[in-house]
Design a protein around this motif. Sequence first.
Motif, PDB file in Angstrom:
ATOM      1  N   ALA A 116       8.383  -2.932   4.944  1.00  0.00           N
ATOM      2  CA  ALA A 116       6.928  -3.250   4.213  1.00  0.00           C
ATOM      3  C   ALA A 116       6.003  -1.838   4.255  1.00  0.00           C
ATOM      4  O   ALA A 116       5.502  -1.376   3.162  1.00  0.00           O
ATOM      5  CB  ALA A 116       6.149  -4.421   4.509  1.00  0.00           C
ATOM      6  N   PHE A 117       6.038  -1.239   5.334  1.00  0.00           N
ATOM      7  CA  PHE A 117       5.316  -0.004   5.772  1.00  0.00           C
ATOM      8  C   PHE A 117       5.868   1.232   4.979  1.00  0.00           C
ATOM      9  O   PHE A 117       5.475   2.055   4.563  1.00  0.00           O
ATOM     10  CB  PHE A 117       4.883   0.154   6.993  1.00  0.00           C
ATOM     11  N   GLY A 118       7.299   0.970   5.078  1.00  0.00           N
ATOM     12  CA  GLY A 118       7.892   2.097   4.370  1.00  0.00           C
ATOM     13  C   GLY A 118       7.883   2.192   2.809  1.00  0.00           C
ATOM     14  O   GLY A 118       7.546   3.085   2.242  1.00  0.00           O
ATOM     15  N   LEU A 119       7.754   0.887   2.310  1.00  0.00           N
ATOM     16  CA  LEU A 119       7.420   0.669   0.871  1.00  0.00           C
ATOM     17  C   LEU A 119       6.018   1.141   0.735  1.00  0.00           C
ATOM     18  O   LEU A 119       5.814   1.650  -0.587  1.00  0.00           O
ATOM     19  CB  LEU A 119       7.453  -0.797   0.503  1.00  0.00           C
ATOM     20  N   LEU A 120       5.168   0.966   1.617  1.00  0.00           N
ATOM     21  CA  LEU A 120       3.692   1.519   1.334  1.00  0.00           C
ATOM     22  C   LEU A 120       3.861   3.127   1.191  1.00  0.00           C
ATOM     23  O   LEU A 120       2.675   3.579   0.230  1.00  0.00           O
ATOM     24  CB  LEU A 120       3.037   1.308   2.490  1.00  0.00           C
ATOM     25  N   VAL A 121       4.561   3.765   1.896  1.00  0.00           N
ATOM     26  CA  VAL A 121       4.744   5.198   1.605  1.00  0.00           C
ATOM     27  C   VAL A 121       5.302   5.486   0.310  1.00  0.00           C
ATOM     28  O   VAL A 121       4.574   6.186  -0.438  1.00  0.00           O
ATOM     29  CB  VAL A 121       5.634   5.984   2.586  1.00  0.00           C
ATOM     30  N   LEU A 122       6.135   4.959  -0.264  1.00  0.00           N
ATOM     31  CA  LEU A 122       6.592   5.059  -1.612  1.00  0.00           C
ATOM     32  C   LEU A 122       5.478   4.668  -2.673  1.00  0.00           C
ATOM     33  O   LEU A 122       5.306   5.540  -3.589  1.00  0.00           O
ATOM     34  CB  LEU A 122       7.812   4.320  -1.803  1.00  0.00           C
ATOM     35  N   TYR A 123       4.817   3.670  -2.271  1.00  0.00           N
ATOM     36  CA  TYR A 123       3.942   3.250  -3.297  1.00  0.00           C
ATOM     37  C   TYR A 123       2.486   4.113  -3.404  1.00  0.00           C
ATOM     38  O   TYR A 123       2.178   4.492  -4.619  1.00  0.00           O
ATOM     39  CB  TYR A 123       3.286   1.886  -2.829  1.00  0.00           C
ATOM     40  N   HIS A 124       2.275   4.918  -2.277  1.00  0.00           N
ATOM     41  CA  HIS A 124       1.145   5.815  -2.465  1.00  0.00           C
ATOM     42  C   HIS A 124       1.468   7.063  -2.830  1.00  0.00           C
ATOM     43  O   HIS A 124       1.015   7.932  -3.526  1.00  0.00           O
ATOM     44  CB  HIS A 124       0.677   6.146  -1.030  1.00  0.00           C
ATOM     45  N   VAL A 125       2.859   7.380  -2.710  1.00  0.00           N
ATOM     46  CA  VAL A 125       3.647   8.798  -3.447  1.00  0.00           C
ATOM     47  C   VAL A 125       3.338   8.416  -5.082  1.00  0.00           C
ATOM     48  O   VAL A 125       2.870   9.161  -5.845  1.00  0.00           O
ATOM     49  CB  VAL A 125       4.748   8.984  -3.119  1.00  0.00           C
ATOM     50  N   GLY A 126       3.919   7.366  -5.263  1.00  0.00           N
ATOM     51  CA  GLY A 126       3.526   6.720  -6.979  1.00  0.00           C
ATOM     52  C   GLY A 126       2.350   6.792  -7.405  1.00  0.00           C
ATOM     53  O   GLY A 126       1.909   7.094  -8.516  1.00  0.00           O
ATOM     54  N   MET A 127       1.341   6.452  -6.714  1.00  0.00           N
ATOM     55  CA  MET A 127       0.019   6.644  -7.078  1.00  0.00           C
ATOM     56  C   MET A 127      -0.422   7.836  -7.563  1.00  0.00           C
ATOM     57  O   MET A 127      -1.507   8.073  -8.450  1.00  0.00           O
ATOM     58  CB  MET A 127      -1.121   6.152  -5.874  1.00  0.00           C
ATOM     59  N   TYR A 128       0.097   9.110  -7.251  1.00  0.00           N
ATOM     60  CA  TYR A 128      -0.148  10.335  -7.643  1.00  0.00           C
ATOM     61  C   TYR A 128       0.382  10.560  -9.075  1.00  0.00           C
ATOM     62  O   TYR A 128      -0.351  11.357  -9.701  1.00  0.00           O
ATOM     63  CB  TYR A 128       0.645  11.419  -6.783  1.00  0.00           C
TER      64      TYR A 128
END
Length: 404
Positions: free
Chosen positions: A14-26
């Motif tokens: 889940a925390f790994g997914l959080l990294v992907l999500y925040h890159v996506g926010m860009y």
Amino acid sequence: MQRRHDLDWVRVCAFGLLVLYHVGMYYVTWDWHVKSPAASDALEPFMLLSSPWRLALLFLVSGAATAFLLERQRRSAEVARRRPGFLASRSWRLLVPLVFGMLVIVPPQSYYEVVEQLPGGYHDGYLAFYGRYLTGYDGFCDADGCLDMPTWNHLWFVAYLWVYTMVLWLLWRMAPRALIAAGRGLDRALAGIGIVVWPTLFLGLVRILLVGRFEQTHALVDDWYNHAQYFSVFLLGFLIARSEGVWAAMVRARWVALLLWLATWAGLIAYFVRFADGQPPELLRTAMRMVWGLDQWCAIMAVLGFARHWNPGDSRALRYLVPAVFPVYILHQTVTVVLAHNLKPLAIPPLVEGILLVMVTFAACFAGYEVVRRIAWLRPLFGLKRLPGARTDGSPAMAGSTES
């Protein structure tokens, strides 16, 4: 006590997914600290795959882990008397990194936000900005309002987790029988079809009643919709931590939950596309808020059900990743923001740039963890045990131990 490795893996992923999500926010049109020149709505359906449920899942796992920590403390009362108490230990492991993060890790995010979004730009440099940051300067404003400083940005999760842990500890000390009775009631209510129905109804009703009235601020004092959903799932995780019947019900319902999650995801996409430029009928809006609750809970149930079914065991990789989660979490968003802003002049194609951002963010954060875990005075600043010789694969600061 047997360790719940399935919950360890859920938290790590889940925390790994959080990294992907925040890159996506860009790269999406949603508001964030820095934005790509190529930002569009193309990625938003994929972001919607996890945005309704990702943080609720983490709070639920954190609640379960808190139950295991308190149980371990109860069983080891004699040992506990020679160690810091539960409140002191959890406060040290959560508040020290939170304050350090707000003072050291988070400010570059606000700096680059000002550089990119302040009308006319900002040209005084980071040191001048940092002085204003520390003094709570409130003059960085645009059409959407003024930037709050100091701030915790992505570390809001740590602040909320500490508050929820304190509230739960008070309940555990003042009304243990009520918690036990509530847990037994959930054992009965969540058997069979109840595992799908009751949490969905609760999350849907919370969204119907509160999301339109309270903006999601992550500011703690006025964030009532988020408190209603996140503290509730945190408490749920605490109450069902040792309920074999509830976990078995999740395993049985995992395929149904997966199909419902994907179906509601598709429905939400269709809804947001259809009404992207207009207001939906109020009855439809209310119905889709219930669909959002169904999406939240079915995704959580599918993840936990499949993890419990697969029941992954211990491994060297897991023992490395569990203590790494908190330092990586603290570092990741600042790393992504700094990298994203400074890669702009290179005009890298967005697909290549996005992959590069993900890879370099993970690499930089794990490199940071490798440094932190080797330096005694840095360890508590990132939520690790103070003594380098102590076990680092035990109770991670983000959620406590998942031992049972």
